[in-house]
Design a protein around this motif. Sequence first.
Motif, PDB file in Angstrom:
ATOM      1  N   SER A  23       0.821  -1.218   0.000  1.00 24.05           N
ATOM      2  CA  SER A  23       0.000   0.000   0.000  1.00 24.05           C
ATOM      3  C   SER A  23       0.853   1.266   0.000  1.00 24.05           C
ATOM      4  CB  SER A  23      -0.977  -0.007   1.181  1.00 24.05           C
ATOM      5  OG  SER A  23      -0.293   0.038   2.413  1.00 24.05           O
ATOM      6  N   THR A  24       1.984   1.242   0.702  1.00 15.08           N
ATOM      7  CA  THR A  24       2.841   2.427   0.688  1.00 15.08           C
ATOM      8  C   THR A  24       3.560   2.568  -0.649  1.00 15.08           C
ATOM      9  OG1 THR A  24       4.656   1.254   1.789  1.00 15.08           O
ATOM     10  CG2 THR A  24       3.178   2.579   3.183  1.00 15.08           C
ATOM     11  N   LEU A  91      10.987   0.703 -11.018  1.00  9.63           N
ATOM     12  CA  LEU A  91      11.425  -0.334 -11.945  1.00  9.63           C
ATOM     13  C   LEU A  91      10.230  -0.916 -12.700  1.00  9.63           C
ATOM     14  CD1 LEU A  91      13.992  -2.137  -9.599  1.00  9.63           C
ATOM     15  CD2 LEU A  91      14.436  -0.355 -11.298  1.00  9.63           C
ATOM     16  N   PRO A  92      10.467  -1.662 -13.798  1.00  7.11           N
ATOM     17  CA  PRO A  92       9.360  -2.207 -14.588  1.00  7.11           C
ATOM     18  C   PRO A  92       8.355  -3.041 -13.783  1.00  7.11           C
ATOM     19  CG  PRO A  92      11.374  -2.349 -15.848  1.00  7.11           C
ATOM     20  CD  PRO A  92      11.762  -1.875 -14.464  1.00  7.11           C
ATOM     21  N   ASP A  93       8.823  -3.903 -12.884  1.00 11.21           N
ATOM     22  CA  ASP A  93       7.874  -4.684 -12.082  1.00 11.21           C
ATOM     23  C   ASP A  93       7.076  -3.793 -11.134  1.00 11.21           C
ATOM     24  OD1 ASP A  93       8.438  -7.085 -13.304  1.00 11.21           O
ATOM     25  OD2 ASP A  93       9.817  -7.784 -11.749  1.00 11.21           O
ATOM     26  N   GLY A  94       7.651  -2.664 -10.756  1.00  6.35           N
ATOM     27  CA  GLY A  94       6.913  -1.706  -9.932  1.00  6.35           C
ATOM     28  C   GLY A  94       5.763  -1.091 -10.696  1.00  6.35           C
ATOM     29  N   ALA A  95       5.996  -0.783 -11.953  1.00  3.47           N
ATOM     30  CA  ALA A  95       4.914  -0.255 -12.790  1.00  3.47           C
ATOM     31  C   ALA A  95       3.799  -1.298 -12.913  1.00  3.47           C
ATOM     32  CB  ALA A  95       5.452   0.132 -14.165  1.00  3.47           C
ATOM     33  N   ARG A  96       4.186  -2.567 -12.961  1.00  6.77           N
ATOM     34  CA  ARG A  96       3.208  -3.655 -13.026  1.00  6.77           C
ATOM     35  C   ARG A  96       2.354  -3.700 -11.755  1.00  6.77           C
ATOM     36  NH1 ARG A  96       5.470  -9.694 -13.545  1.00  6.77           N
ATOM     37  NH2 ARG A  96       3.851 -10.632 -12.294  1.00  6.77           N
ATOM     38  N   VAL A  97       2.969  -3.500 -10.598  1.00  6.72           N
ATOM     39  CA  VAL A  97       2.225  -3.489  -9.336  1.00  6.72           C
ATOM     40  C   VAL A  97       1.290  -2.291  -9.288  1.00  6.72           C
ATOM     41  CG1 VAL A  97       2.452  -3.200  -6.829  1.00  6.72           C
ATOM     42  CG2 VAL A  97       3.905  -4.845  -8.028  1.00  6.72           C
ATOM     43  N   LEU A  98       1.747  -1.141  -9.760  1.00  5.37           N
ATOM     44  CA  LEU A  98       0.894   0.045  -9.763  1.00  5.37           C
ATOM     45  C   LEU A  98      -0.346  -0.149 -10.629  1.00  5.37           C
ATOM     46  CD1 LEU A  98       3.504   2.934 -10.002  1.00  5.37           C
ATOM     47  CD2 LEU A  98       2.100   2.317  -8.027  1.00  5.37           C
ATOM     48  N   ALA A 100      -1.813  -3.029 -11.184  1.00  7.68           N
ATOM     49  CA  ALA A 100      -2.574  -4.202 -10.754  1.00  7.68           C
ATOM     50  C   ALA A 100      -3.827  -3.805  -9.980  1.00  7.68           C
ATOM     51  CB  ALA A 100      -1.702  -5.106  -9.884  1.00  7.68           C
ATOM     52  N   ALA A 101      -4.881  -4.610 -10.147  1.00  8.00           N
ATOM     53  CA  ALA A 101      -6.100  -4.394  -9.378  1.00  8.00           C
ATOM     54  C   ALA A 101      -5.865  -4.710  -7.904  1.00  8.00           C
ATOM     55  CB  ALA A 101      -7.223  -5.271  -9.932  1.00  8.00           C
ATOM     56  N   ASP A 102      -4.956  -5.641  -7.627  1.00  7.80           N
ATOM     57  CA  ASP A 102      -4.639  -6.047  -6.254  1.00  7.80           C
ATOM     58  C   ASP A 102      -3.121  -5.984  -6.067  1.00  7.80           C
ATOM     59  OD1 ASP A 102      -4.321  -7.188  -3.765  1.00  7.80           O
ATOM     60  OD2 ASP A 102      -5.433  -9.015  -4.224  1.00  7.80           O
ATOM     61  N   PRO A 103      -2.590  -4.813  -5.657  1.00  3.33           N
ATOM     62  CA  PRO A 103      -1.142  -4.663  -5.528  1.00  3.33           C
ATOM     63  C   PRO A 103      -0.495  -5.663  -4.577  1.00  3.33           C
ATOM     64  CG  PRO A 103      -2.196  -2.524  -5.439  1.00  3.33           C
ATOM     65  CD  PRO A 103      -3.285  -3.558  -5.386  1.00  3.33           C
ATOM     66  N   LEU A 104      -1.182  -6.026  -3.492  1.00  3.14           N
ATOM     67  CA  LEU A 104      -0.608  -6.987  -2.547  1.00  3.14           C
ATOM     68  C   LEU A 104      -0.442  -8.350  -3.189  1.00  3.14           C
ATOM     69  CD1 LEU A 104       0.434  -7.835   0.208  1.00  3.14           C
ATOM     70  CD2 LEU A 104      -1.952  -8.130   0.942  1.00  3.14           C
ATOM     71  N   SER A 105      -1.429  -8.834  -3.926  1.00  2.00           N
ATOM     72  CA  SER A 105      -1.307 -10.130  -4.614  1.00  2.00           C
ATOM     73  C   SER A 105      -0.179 -10.095  -5.639  1.00  2.00           C
ATOM     74  CB  SER A 105      -2.624 -10.497  -5.303  1.00  2.00           C
ATOM     75  OG  SER A 105      -3.612 -10.748  -4.349  1.00  2.00           O
ATOM     76  N   GLU A 106      -0.062  -8.985  -6.338  1.00  2.00           N
ATOM     77  CA  GLU A 106       1.005  -8.849  -7.316  1.00  2.00           C
ATOM     78  C   GLU A 106       2.366  -8.850  -6.630  1.00  2.00           C
ATOM     79  OE1 GLU A 106       2.146  -9.006 -11.111  1.00  2.00           O
ATOM     80  OE2 GLU A 106       0.048  -8.875 -10.527  1.00  2.00           O
ATOM     81  N   LEU A 107       2.477  -8.169  -5.492  1.00  7.34           N
ATOM     82  CA  LEU A 107       3.720  -8.174  -4.725  1.00  7.34           C
ATOM     83  C   LEU A 107       4.051  -9.581  -4.268  1.00  7.34           C
ATOM     84  CD1 LEU A 107       6.088  -6.797  -3.238  1.00  7.34           C
ATOM     85  CD2 LEU A 107       4.513  -6.413  -1.328  1.00  7.34           C
ATOM     86  N   HIS A 108       3.056 -10.298  -3.750  1.00  7.27           N
ATOM     87  CA  HIS A 108       3.287 -11.696  -3.329  1.00  7.27           C
ATOM     88  C   HIS A 108       3.773 -12.551  -4.488  1.00  7.27           C
ATOM     89  CE1 HIS A 108       0.622 -11.502   0.521  1.00  7.27           C
ATOM     90  NE2 HIS A 108       1.860 -11.068   0.733  1.00  7.27           N
TER      91      HIS A 108
END
Length: 113
Positions: A23-24, A91-98, A100-108
């Motif tokens: 979330s942060t 970074l590119p994977d960070g843009a992917r998390v941003l 995402a509909a569910d950033p926590l699931s994407e982070l996991h």
Amino acid sequence: MTEISADGAEALLGAAIRPLAASTFVATFTGVGLGREQARNVLDKEIHRRFGKPRGSDAHHAYQAVIVQIVLIWEQALLAARTTSGPLRLLPDGARVLAAADPLSELHALLGV
């Protein structure tokens, strides 16, 4: 911003770290373009907004320890990295998390957990 001492530090230390990191991350990097830098103090301000501003050296050090842990999670998941000049770089994977509909699931998923 509310100024609190042990209560804010206790709440921060009691927070689940991965959901907090997700979330942060979103709060810190929303609107930041791929490859662009974001000042680290934006994360500090977000933590202060959520948990209050630490008073006293023990609370301040506890906040800083959690902030470093959050940045390490971001780096481990390849979302953002510290630069030699101090800011954080998206970074590119960070843009992917941003995106995402569910950033926590994407982070996991990126962490393999």
